[in-house]
Design an enzyme around this catalytic site. Sequence first.
Site, PDB file in Angstrom:
ATOM      1  N   GLU A  12      -2.797 -38.673 -25.726  1.00 18.00           N
ATOM      2  CA  GLU A  12      -2.531 -40.107 -25.929  1.00 18.00           C
ATOM      3  C   GLU A  12      -3.831 -40.914 -25.847  1.00 18.00           C
ATOM      4  OE1 GLU A  12      -1.344 -37.866 -23.706  1.00 18.00           O
ATOM      5  OE2 GLU A  12       0.300 -38.857 -22.650  1.00 18.00           O
ATOM      6  N   GLU A  38       5.977  -7.851 -27.113  1.00 19.04           N
ATOM      7  CA  GLU A  38       6.099  -6.947 -28.262  1.00 19.04           C
ATOM      8  C   GLU A  38       6.624  -5.636 -27.713  1.00 19.04           C
ATOM      9  OE1 GLU A  38       2.775  -6.844 -30.882  1.00 19.04           O
ATOM     10  OE2 GLU A  38       2.171  -8.866 -30.355  1.00 19.04           O
ATOM     11  N   GLY A  96       9.174  -2.065 -27.524  1.00 18.22           N
ATOM     12  CA  GLY A  96       9.944  -0.997 -28.130  1.00 18.22           C
ATOM     13  C   GLY A  96      11.339  -1.042 -27.538  1.00 18.22           C
ATOM     14  N   LEU A 135      11.697  -1.374 -23.269  1.00 15.13           N
ATOM     15  CA  LEU A 135      11.303  -2.654 -22.677  1.00 15.13           C
ATOM     16  C   LEU A 135      12.243  -3.775 -23.158  1.00 15.13           C
ATOM     17  CD1 LEU A 135       9.286  -3.840 -20.769  1.00 15.13           C
ATOM     18  CD2 LEU A 135       7.713  -4.231 -22.675  1.00 15.13           C
ATOM     19  N   GLU A 194      15.358  -3.454 -23.859  1.00 21.39           N
ATOM     20  CA  GLU A 194      16.605  -3.313 -23.095  1.00 21.39           C
ATOM     21  C   GLU A 194      16.433  -3.910 -21.692  1.00 21.39           C
ATOM     22  OE1 GLU A 194      19.651  -2.724 -23.753  1.00 21.39           O
ATOM     23  OE2 GLU A 194      20.278  -2.702 -21.642  1.00 21.39           O
TER      24      GLU A 194
HETATM   25  N1  LIG Z   1       9.461  -1.581 -32.980  1.00 24.39           N
HETATM   26  C1  LIG Z   1       8.633  -2.325 -32.283  1.00 24.39           C
HETATM   27  O1  LIG Z   1       8.546  -3.550 -32.464  1.00 24.39           O
HETATM   28  C2  LIG Z   1       7.814  -1.642 -31.253  1.00 24.39           C
HETATM   29  C3  LIG Z   1       7.125  -2.381 -30.298  1.00 24.39           C
HETATM   30  C4  LIG Z   1       6.482  -1.681 -29.282  1.00 24.39           C
HETATM   31  C5  LIG Z   1       6.521  -0.294 -29.298  1.00 24.39           C
HETATM   32  N2  LIG Z   1       7.152   0.353 -30.282  1.00 24.39           N
HETATM   33  C6  LIG Z   1       7.180   1.807 -30.332  1.00 24.39           C
HETATM   34  O2  LIG Z   1       8.013   2.278 -29.295  1.00 24.39           O
HETATM   35  C7  LIG Z   1       7.541   3.563 -28.882  1.00 24.39           C
HETATM   36  C8  LIG Z   1       7.408   3.638 -27.395  1.00 24.39           C
HETATM   37  O3  LIG Z   1       6.557   2.622 -26.925  1.00 24.39           O
HETATM   38  P1  LIG Z   1       6.827   2.048 -25.499  1.00 24.39           P
HETATM   39  O4  LIG Z   1       7.457   3.131 -24.675  1.00 24.39           O
HETATM   40  O5  LIG Z   1       5.630   1.379 -24.987  1.00 24.39           O
HETATM   41  O6  LIG Z   1       7.914   0.981 -25.748  1.00 24.39           O
HETATM   42  P2  LIG Z   1       8.551  -0.039 -24.792  1.00 24.39           P
HETATM   43  O7  LIG Z   1       9.976   0.276 -24.678  1.00 24.39           O
HETATM   44  O8  LIG Z   1       8.140  -1.346 -25.304  1.00 24.39           O
HETATM   45  O9  LIG Z   1       7.860   0.067 -23.340  1.00 24.39           O
HETATM   46  C9  LIG Z   1       8.042   1.132 -22.476  1.00 24.39           C
HETATM   47  C10 LIG Z   1       6.756   1.314 -21.682  1.00 24.39           C
HETATM   48  O10 LIG Z   1       6.651   0.289 -20.712  1.00 24.39           O
HETATM   49  C11 LIG Z   1       6.726   0.862 -19.410  1.00 24.39           C
HETATM   50  N3  LIG Z   1       7.513  -0.056 -18.581  1.00 24.39           N
HETATM   51  C12 LIG Z   1       7.048  -0.724 -17.511  1.00 24.39           C
HETATM   52  N4  LIG Z   1       7.987  -1.513 -17.013  1.00 24.39           N
HETATM   53  C13 LIG Z   1       9.085  -1.352 -17.757  1.00 24.39           C
HETATM   54  C14 LIG Z   1      10.397  -1.895 -17.702  1.00 24.39           C
HETATM   55  N5  LIG Z   1      10.746  -2.802 -16.765  1.00 24.39           N
HETATM   56  N6  LIG Z   1      11.301  -1.494 -18.625  1.00 24.39           N
HETATM   57  C15 LIG Z   1      10.962  -0.607 -19.581  1.00 24.39           C
HETATM   58  N7  LIG Z   1       9.741  -0.056 -19.674  1.00 24.39           N
HETATM   59  C16 LIG Z   1       8.807  -0.423 -18.779  1.00 24.39           C
HETATM   60  C17 LIG Z   1       7.334   2.222 -19.599  1.00 24.39           C
HETATM   61  O11 LIG Z   1       6.964   3.073 -18.556  1.00 24.39           O
HETATM   62  P3  LIG Z   1       7.593   4.574 -18.410  1.00 24.39           P
HETATM   63  O12 LIG Z   1       6.943   5.390 -19.459  1.00 24.39           O
HETATM   64  O13 LIG Z   1       7.258   4.991 -17.055  1.00 24.39           O
HETATM   65  O14 LIG Z   1       9.073   4.426 -18.592  1.00 24.39           O
HETATM   66  C18 LIG Z   1       6.729   2.619 -20.934  1.00 24.39           C
HETATM   67  O15 LIG Z   1       5.367   2.998 -20.797  1.00 24.39           O
HETATM   68  C19 LIG Z   1       6.236   3.780 -29.614  1.00 24.39           C
HETATM   69  O16 LIG Z   1       6.490   4.635 -30.708  1.00 24.39           O
HETATM   70  C20 LIG Z   1       5.840   2.414 -30.086  1.00 24.39           C
HETATM   71  O17 LIG Z   1       5.094   2.477 -31.273  1.00 24.39           O
HETATM   72  C21 LIG Z   1       7.805  -0.279 -31.257  1.00 24.39           C
END
Ligand SMILES: NC(=O)c1ccc[n+]([C@@H]2O[C@H](COP(=O)([O-])OP(=O)(O)OC[C@H]3O[C@@H](n4cnc5c(N)ncnc54)[C@H](OP(=O)(O)O)[C@@H]3O)[C@@H](O)[C@H]2O)c1
Length: 364
Positions: A59, A296, A298, A301, A303
């Site tokens: 402002e 961002e 997967g 996370l 869920e």
């Molecule tokens: N489609 C999309 O937009 C998108 C985005 C991101 C990733 N992805 C893909 O998803 C696949 C897996 O990646 P991601 O496992 O990193 O996906 P994610 O489901 O996004 O994250 C899970 C990761 O975060 C950790 N984490 C920490 N706190 C958490 C919580 N409260 N709830 C759930 N997870 C928690 C998990 O640890 P733990 O391993 O100990 O369980 C795991 O390393 C890859 O192929 C990636 O390329 C896709």
Amino acid sequence: MTDAESTHRRWLDVAARLATSGLGSTGTGPTVGAIVVDPSRQLVLGRAVTPPRGAEQAELLALADTKGLTEGRTLYLTLEPAAHYTAFPPATDPIIAAGIARVVVGALDPDRVHAGEGLRALADAGIETVHVTHEPSRLLNEGYATRVTKGRPFVSLKIALSRDGMAGYGRPGEPLPFGAEAQRFVARERAAADAVMSGAARAEIEDNDLRVRLSGLEGRAGLRVILAGTRDLDQRIELFAAVSGIPILVVTTPDRPLALWRGVEVVAIEGRRGHPELRHVLALLGERGINRLFVESGARLAESFIAGELVDRLHVIDAAREIGRSGIPAALLGRFDDRIAAARFSEVDRRVLGEDNVRTFERL
Ligand SMILES: NC(=O)c1ccc[n+]([C@@H]2O[C@H](COP(=O)([O-])OP(=O)(O)OC[C@H]3O[C@@H](n4cnc5c(N)ncnc54)[C@H](OP(=O)(O)O)[C@@H]3O)[C@@H](O)[C@H]2O)c1
């Protein structure tokens, strides 16, 4: 709607459009658009938006931009000016001193204690005040308002689904399932956020450094937050190895201390099954002044955030490509669309992004 109201809405639209470009760069305070208009000629005499890191008040900058032509003019603001001390002295004082005749605001201070105070101070000084309930002004400050009222950032979560309902490949070296337009959409959302969050496994699998790769907005990336899980973090990935000056915060649990490069901040937060408690992570970000968080995620996370009722806006990118059976299904059980319907999300927007689409959901 009266002629006066539609005029006010038009100028507030302009102020909100101006300020939208500042989102993600204005620090811990609100992002405000301000315009000084000569009401008789309907001419803009001055305008401003909150500058980077919120270093000054929009402002006051708009008043200064008129080069002294404030007497009897109308000031349009997307947010009510503060009548109390914030990081700055009350903004109402210089507005009164400038001889502004009318102040039109698109939203009141989201802090209930202060809502309406600014307009009252102006009215007490003889200034005509108008409050128009203006949706673009509200949207501009949904991050700031969420932090002030709930103590956590406004959370936008993005998940990309392949045509066959997968949320990832689960192994390194695969191309993204969505095209260039969708990647630009993600980059713009990153740029408009104060912090971007990803799970650890994803950072490794995609070697994704969460920076903004948009021409002119490269410096925009805010805090990068990585949620560590039960696995070790690979410090050779681009995210940790590249020197960018953009801060990284890794959140782990107390039973899993992590020693990372100097320059990477590690914070331990209590949690369950090796995952830090998301509510507490968000409270920490709120304490640090993060207004807008872009997650961002997967499948897992997403869920966790949905189950915790911590998603304010959900972007589902429907990719045209397929991943195939080796991919990771987006929903732990059944279809992702059924999961979000059960969580009471409704579609509020749908856009074409080249070969892909994005659907946006909110809980209504
Ligand atoms: N489609 C999309 O937009 C998108 C985005 C991101 C990733 N992805 C893909 O998803 C696949 C897996 O990646 P991601 O496992 O990193 O996906 P994610 O489901 O996004 O994250 C899970 C990761 O975060 C950790 N984490 C920490 N706190 C958490 C919580 N409260 N709830 C759930 N997870 C928690 C998990 O640890 P733990 O391993 O100990 O369980 C795991 O390393 C890859 O192929 C990636 O390329 C896709």
